[in-house]
Scaffold this active site. Structure first.
Site, PDB file in Angstrom:
ATOM      1  N   TRP A  37     -12.689  23.161  35.260  1.00 22.83           N
ATOM      2  CA  TRP A  37     -13.560  23.486  36.382  1.00 22.83           C
ATOM      3  C   TRP A  37     -14.270  22.233  36.874  1.00 22.83           C
ATOM      4  CZ3 TRP A  37     -13.871  26.364  40.264  1.00 22.83           C
ATOM      5  CH2 TRP A  37     -15.046  26.414  41.033  1.00 22.83           C
ATOM      6  N   GLU A  84     -10.750  28.873  41.908  1.00 29.39           N
ATOM      7  CA  GLU A  84     -10.371  29.239  40.538  1.00 29.39           C
ATOM      8  C   GLU A  84      -8.855  29.146  40.373  1.00 29.39           C
ATOM      9  OE1 GLU A  84     -12.206  29.586  37.907  1.00 29.39           O
ATOM     10  OE2 GLU A  84     -14.182  29.873  38.766  1.00 29.39           O
ATOM     11  N   TYR A 141     -24.450  23.158  39.508  1.00 26.19           N
ATOM     12  CA  TYR A 141     -23.645  24.359  39.741  1.00 26.19           C
ATOM     13  C   TYR A 141     -24.106  25.486  38.812  1.00 26.19           C
ATOM     14  CZ  TYR A 141     -19.602  27.475  39.553  1.00 26.19           C
ATOM     15  OH  TYR A 141     -18.789  28.584  39.559  1.00 26.19           O
TER      16      TYR A 141
END
Length: 184
Positions: A48, A40, A18
């Site tokens: 995350w 988010e 990512y």
């Protein structure tokens, strides 16, 4: 030769992938901007890493984040999502996603481009920060949060807005010694 990355990305193959391919790369696609805003928002109170490891599940559960389809979700679909172990099963966040899809569709149908609107709020071009003292929020993320809330979006506080801005390349907060810093 050792590749240097932002410290948060190390130690997990998915986080590394990512970081190396997506984080901080400017996104102009309105659907992807909305998807990232939703993810988010789901991150609120979590990491995350948790969201990233479930991203494929989120995409499947939310019809690839097709705003037209998500905007039509009903109570039966909410109940189905509340039973879906592939996602974070938080009713308020699920309902916020549906509400956000309705806002997205209404804006689009009124001729407003979500991407142009959001990038306009952010100044139109990526900001390159020092990457040393990364803030939790900024005056720009506070303004974006306020504008999103005024439209009816939920789970879009200034800290979430700032993390989203980093993810979609509105700000470049790659560490000074990160190999991606000069690439994005």
């Amino acid at each position: 030769m050792t590749i240097r990355r932002c410290a948060w990305a190390e130690g997990d193959a998915q986080m590394i992938a990512y970081h190396d391919a997506e984080w901080g790369v400017p996104v102009r696609d309105p659907r992807l901007l909305w998807e990232m805003l939703v993810l988010e928002g789901f991150q609120a109170g979590l990491s995350w890493r948790t969201i990233l490891h479930r991203r494929d599940g989120f995409r499947s559960a939310f019809d690839q984040f097709d705003p037209d389809r998500v905007a039509r979700y009903d109570q039966a679909k909410i109940a189905e999502l509340m039973d879906d172990a592939r996602i974070i099963r938080a009713r308020a966040k699920i309902e916020a996603t549906i509400g956000g899809a309705k806002i997205y569709v209404a804006m689009r149908d009124a001729g407003e481009d979500l991407s142009a609107w959001l990038w306009g709020l952010a100044g139109g071009a990526p900001v390159r920060n020092s990457g040393i003292d990364v803030p939790a929020s900024t005056p720009i993320s506070e303004a974006i949060s306020k504008a999103l809330k005024a439209r009816g979006f939920k789970f879009v506080g200034p800290t979430i807005a700032y993390a989203w801005m980093q993810a979609v390349g509105m700000v470049n907060d790659h560490a000074p010694d990160c190999f991606r810093r000069d690439q994005v």
